[in-house]
Design a protein around this motif. Structure first.
Motif, short mmCIF file in Angstrom:
data_model
loop_
_atom_site.label_atom_id
_atom_site.label_comp_id
_atom_site.label_asym_id
_atom_site.label_seq_id
_atom_site.Cartn_x
_atom_site.Cartn_y
_atom_site.Cartn_z
N MET A 1 53.16 26.99 68.60
CA MET A 1 52.43 26.73 69.83
C MET A 1 52.84 27.73 70.90
N ILE A 2 51.87 28.31 71.58
CA ILE A 2 52.16 29.22 72.68
C ILE A 2 52.17 28.38 73.96
N PRO A 3 53.29 28.39 74.69
CA PRO A 3 53.44 27.48 75.81
C PRO A 3 52.73 27.89 77.10
N TYR A 4 52.27 29.11 77.19
CA TYR A 4 51.67 29.57 78.45
C TYR A 4 50.42 30.38 78.19
N MET A 5 49.51 30.29 79.12
CA MET A 5 48.29 31.08 79.04
C MET A 5 48.58 32.52 79.46
N HIS A 6 48.01 33.43 78.74
CA HIS A 6 48.03 34.84 79.12
C HIS A 6 47.21 34.97 80.41
N PRO A 7 47.63 35.79 81.36
CA PRO A 7 46.86 35.93 82.60
C PRO A 7 45.41 36.35 82.38
N GLY A 8 45.13 36.99 81.26
CA GLY A 8 43.75 37.36 80.95
C GLY A 8 42.84 36.14 80.83
N GLU A 9 43.39 35.03 80.37
CA GLU A 9 42.61 33.79 80.30
C GLU A 9 42.26 33.30 81.70
N TYR A 10 43.24 33.36 82.60
CA TYR A 10 42.98 32.97 83.98
C TYR A 10 41.95 33.90 84.61
N LEU A 11 42.12 35.19 84.36
CA LEU A 11 41.19 36.16 84.94
C LEU A 11 39.77 35.89 84.45
N GLU A 13 38.46 33.05 83.62
CA GLU A 13 37.95 31.88 84.34
C GLU A 13 37.54 32.24 85.76
N ILE A 14 38.35 33.04 86.42
CA ILE A 14 38.04 33.43 87.81
C ILE A 14 36.78 34.27 87.86
N LEU A 15 36.66 35.21 86.94
CA LEU A 15 35.45 36.04 86.93
C LEU A 15 34.21 35.18 86.72
N THR A 16 34.30 34.21 85.82
CA THR A 16 33.17 33.32 85.58
C THR A 16 32.81 32.55 86.85
N MET A 18 33.36 33.39 89.87
CA MET A 18 32.86 34.31 90.90
C MET A 18 31.54 34.97 90.52
N GLY A 19 31.11 34.75 89.28
CA GLY A 19 29.87 35.37 88.82
C GLY A 19 30.00 36.87 88.60
N ILE A 20 31.20 37.32 88.25
CA ILE A 20 31.44 38.75 87.99
C ILE A 20 31.59 38.94 86.49
N SER A 21 30.79 39.81 85.94
CA SER A 21 30.89 40.08 84.50
C SER A 21 32.04 41.06 84.24
N PRO A 22 32.54 41.09 83.03
CA PRO A 22 33.55 42.08 82.69
C PRO A 22 33.05 43.51 82.94
N GLN A 23 31.77 43.74 82.69
CA GLN A 23 31.19 45.06 82.92
C GLN A 23 31.20 45.40 84.41
N ASP A 24 30.89 44.41 85.26
CA ASP A 24 30.93 44.63 86.71
C ASP A 24 32.35 44.92 87.17
N LEU A 25 33.32 44.17 86.63
CA LEU A 25 34.72 44.40 87.00
C LEU A 25 35.14 45.81 86.60
#
Length: 92
Positions: A1-11, A13-16, A18-25
């Protein structure tokens, strides 16, 4: 079990939210789209430069994402060193 989320997972969620696509970022930050996708899929580290560029685009501290990644790495290394004894406290 991995005990913590990678910050990419948080990012992701935030992009979603904010309505920002990965391409826009990628376009707005100057980070290659392939690197953004690797970060979002937890396949890449977040460097200080990545953090600054992402922070500028989404209106957050330039050091936030790098700090989150450093904390993630520390927690993961402690967990991997002794998974049964690690309590989740990075200072433990």
């Amino acid at each position: 079990m991995i005990p913590y989320m990678h910050p990419g997972e948080y990012l992701s969620e935030i992009l979603t939210e904010m309505g920002i696509s990965p391409q826009d970022l990628a376009s707005q930050s100057g980070i290659p789209e392939s690197r953004i996708m690797d970060i979002l899929h937890q396949k890449a580290r977040i460097t200080p430069e990545d953090s600054a560029r992402i922070g500028r685009v989404i209106g957050q501290s330039e050091s936030l994402w790098f700090g989150m990644y450093q904390a993630y790495e520390k927690r993961m290394s402690l967990h991997l060193a002794n998974p049964k004894a690690y309590t989740g406290d990075p200072d433990n």
